[in-house]
Design an enzyme around this catalytic site. Structure first.
Site, PDB file in Angstrom:
ATOM      1  N   ASP A   1      69.326   0.926  22.625  1.00  0.00           N
ATOM      2  CA  ASP A   1      70.363   1.974  22.564  1.00  0.00           C
ATOM      3  C   ASP A   1      71.149   2.479  23.910  1.00  0.00           C
ATOM      4  OD1 ASP A   1      71.900   3.592  20.837  1.00  0.00           O
ATOM      5  OD2 ASP A   1      70.422   5.268  20.823  1.00  0.00           O
TER       6      ASP A   1
ATOM      7  N   HIS B   1      78.646  -3.612  24.814  1.00  0.00           N
ATOM      8  CA  HIS B   1      77.928  -4.471  24.289  1.00  0.00           C
ATOM      9  C   HIS B   1      77.753  -5.615  24.801  1.00  0.00           C
ATOM     10  CE1 HIS B   1      77.366  -1.469  20.951  1.00  0.00           C
ATOM     11  NE2 HIS B   1      78.788  -1.794  20.819  1.00  0.00           N
TER      12      HIS B   1
ATOM     13  N   LEU C   1      57.414 -17.884  23.450  1.00  0.00           N
ATOM     14  CA  LEU C   1      57.694 -16.528  22.787  1.00  0.00           C
ATOM     15  C   LEU C   1      58.629 -16.572  21.464  1.00  0.00           C
ATOM     16  CD1 LEU C   1      58.393 -13.198  23.369  1.00  0.00           C
ATOM     17  CD2 LEU C   1      60.545 -13.884  24.138  1.00  0.00           C
TER      18      LEU C   1
HETATM   19  C1  IPE Z   1      69.732   2.064  16.473  1.00  0.00           C
HETATM   20  O1  IPE Z   1      70.866   2.575  17.315  1.00  0.00           O
HETATM   21  C2  IPE Z   1      70.244   0.815  16.128  1.00  0.00           C
HETATM   22  C3  IPE Z   1      70.242  -0.224  16.944  1.00  0.00           C
HETATM   23  C4  IPE Z   1      70.082  -0.054  18.465  1.00  0.00           C
HETATM   24  C5  IPE Z   1      70.813  -1.714  16.578  1.00  0.00           C
HETATM   25  P1  IPE Z   1      71.970   3.592  16.699  1.00  0.00           P
HETATM   26  O2  IPE Z   1      72.890   3.982  17.806  1.00  0.00           O
HETATM   27  O3  IPE Z   1      72.784   2.901  15.640  1.00  0.00           O
HETATM   28  O4  IPE Z   1      71.082   4.778  16.153  1.00  0.00           O
HETATM   29  P2  IPE Z   1      71.458   6.325  16.006  1.00  0.00           P
HETATM   30  O5  IPE Z   1      72.627   6.171  14.806  1.00  0.00           O
HETATM   31  O6  IPE Z   1      71.888   6.999  17.156  1.00  0.00           O
HETATM   32  O7  IPE Z   1      70.159   6.911  15.262  1.00  0.00           O
HETATM   33  C1  IPE Z   2      73.224   0.335  20.731  1.00  0.00           C
HETATM   34  O1  IPE Z   2      74.000   0.980  21.317  1.00  0.00           O
HETATM   35  C2  IPE Z   2      73.799  -1.030  20.242  1.00  0.00           C
HETATM   36  C3  IPE Z   2      74.160  -0.917  18.703  1.00  0.00           C
HETATM   37  C4  IPE Z   2      73.684  -0.041  18.109  1.00  0.00           C
HETATM   38  C5  IPE Z   2      74.789  -2.127  18.115  1.00  0.00           C
HETATM   39  P1  IPE Z   2      75.094   1.888  20.961  1.00  0.00           P
HETATM   40  O2  IPE Z   2      76.172   1.410  20.594  1.00  0.00           O
HETATM   41  O3  IPE Z   2      74.624   2.702  19.792  1.00  0.00           O
HETATM   42  O4  IPE Z   2      75.321   2.982  22.211  1.00  0.00           O
HETATM   43  P2  IPE Z   2      75.426   4.531  22.122  1.00  0.00           P
HETATM   44  O5  IPE Z   2      74.054   5.222  21.635  1.00  0.00           O
HETATM   45  O6  IPE Z   2      76.605   4.872  21.274  1.00  0.00           O
HETATM   46  O7  IPE Z   2      75.509   4.982  23.532  1.00  0.00           O
HETATM   47 MG    MG Z   3      73.259   4.406  19.742  1.00  0.00          MG
END
Ligand code: IPE
Ligand code: IPE
Ligand code: MG
Length: 251
Positions: free
Chosen positions: A19, A36, A130
């Site tokens: 995240d 990303h 792995l």
């Molecule tokens: C969780 O992250 C899902 C992934 C990393 C794929 P999110 O950014 O979607 O989670 P929330 O919405 O903050 O809980």
């Molecule tokens: C995690 O990073 C990746 C996915 C959920 C696909 P985020 O895109 O949720 O990044 P933040 O949390 O908004 O910074």
């Molecule tokens: Mg996020």
């Protein structure tokens, strides 16, 4: 003896919520989706680190069943990136003896992506290094629901009786039967929640949270999490004395 005991404490399965990509990009004045591709670089790093450390299973949360609710442009970009990364990385993964498996409801993905996933899984299925599980369109509730549905079908067809639905039977119908449950869960990006990741499988997993944003994750972060993990006492409901006594008896 010393190195043996360290080996024994290595997690057999590490599960990571990757995240913080969006915030990483925004901090640099970029649109959030620019985070990303940077996240994909960090994936390469963590996979290589797990291979080098001899960790048997790595599960990465790449896209949750709730992430479809994001702006269409970001969702499209993530699908595109998934496709391109699979194409680009699969040979290298194969060379490193990595076995790739995608867990989640893939039926919602574009047909081309589904095909690409199948090919990547087929190419690497006999590899012995792995096991890399990428959770995509995955949700812990989805997983438990599809397990319940399949169990109900087997009862309806007479293969199983309701009394045979025990914890082992539920486990066997989840997305990755037979794989050890995660020993160590890591979430980057500072949030302290599970966000519908591995709900059943994390019943006794050690949780580790770091504020570091996913694109900044590196081998040192992984090592710090593992060091923290090795210092914990996993009691599984027993007392500390019982756990220590057991270690003493075993050694
Ligand atoms: C969780 O992250 C899902 C992934 C990393 C794929 P999110 O950014 O979607 O989670 P929330 O919405 O903050 O809980
Ligand atoms: C995690 O990073 C990746 C996915 C959920 C696909 P985020 O895109 O949720 O990044 P933040 O949390 O908004 O910074
Ligand atoms: Mg996020």
């Amino acid at each position: 003896m010393e190195s043996d005991s360290v080996d024994m404490q290595l997690p057999r399965h590490v599960a990571i919520i990757m995240d913080g990509n969006g915030r990483w990009a925004q901090k640099r004045g970029l649109p959030r989706y620019a985070g990303h591709p940077a996240g994909v670089e960090a994936v390469r790093g963590v996979v290589e680190a797990c291979v080098a450390m001899g960790i048997p299973v790595l599960t990465l949360f790449a896209f949750s069943s709730e992430n479809w609710q994001r702006p269409q442009k970001e969702v499209n970009l993530i699908m595109d990136l998934f496709m391109r990364s699979l194409k680009k990385e699969i040979r290298r993964l194969d060379r490193n003896q990595v076995r790739l498996r995608v867990i989640g409801d893939r039926s919602a993905f574009p047909a081309k992506l589904q095909k690409q996933i199948e090919e990547a899984e087929r190419l690497t299925q006999t590899n012995t290094g792995l096991l890399l599980q990428v959770a995509a369109n995955y949700g812990g509730r989805w997983d438990m629901t599809q397990a319940a549905r399949r169990l109900a079908e087997r009862i309806q067809s007479g293969e199983l009786t309701p009394a045979q639905v025990d914890e082992a039977a539920v486990s066997q119908h989840l997305a990755f039967p037979g794989v050890p449950e995660p020993d160590l869960f890591i979430r980057t990006g500072g949030e302290k929640r599970i966000s519908n990741f591995l709900l059943w499988q994390c019943a006794y997993t050690e949780l580790y949270f770091t504020d570091q944003l996913w694109p900044d994750f590196n081998r040192q972060t992984l090592e710090a999490a593992i060091l923290d993990f090795t210092r914990r006492q996993r009691r599984f409901g027993r007392t500390g004395e019982q756990v220590q006594g057991k270690t003493a008896e075993a050694s």
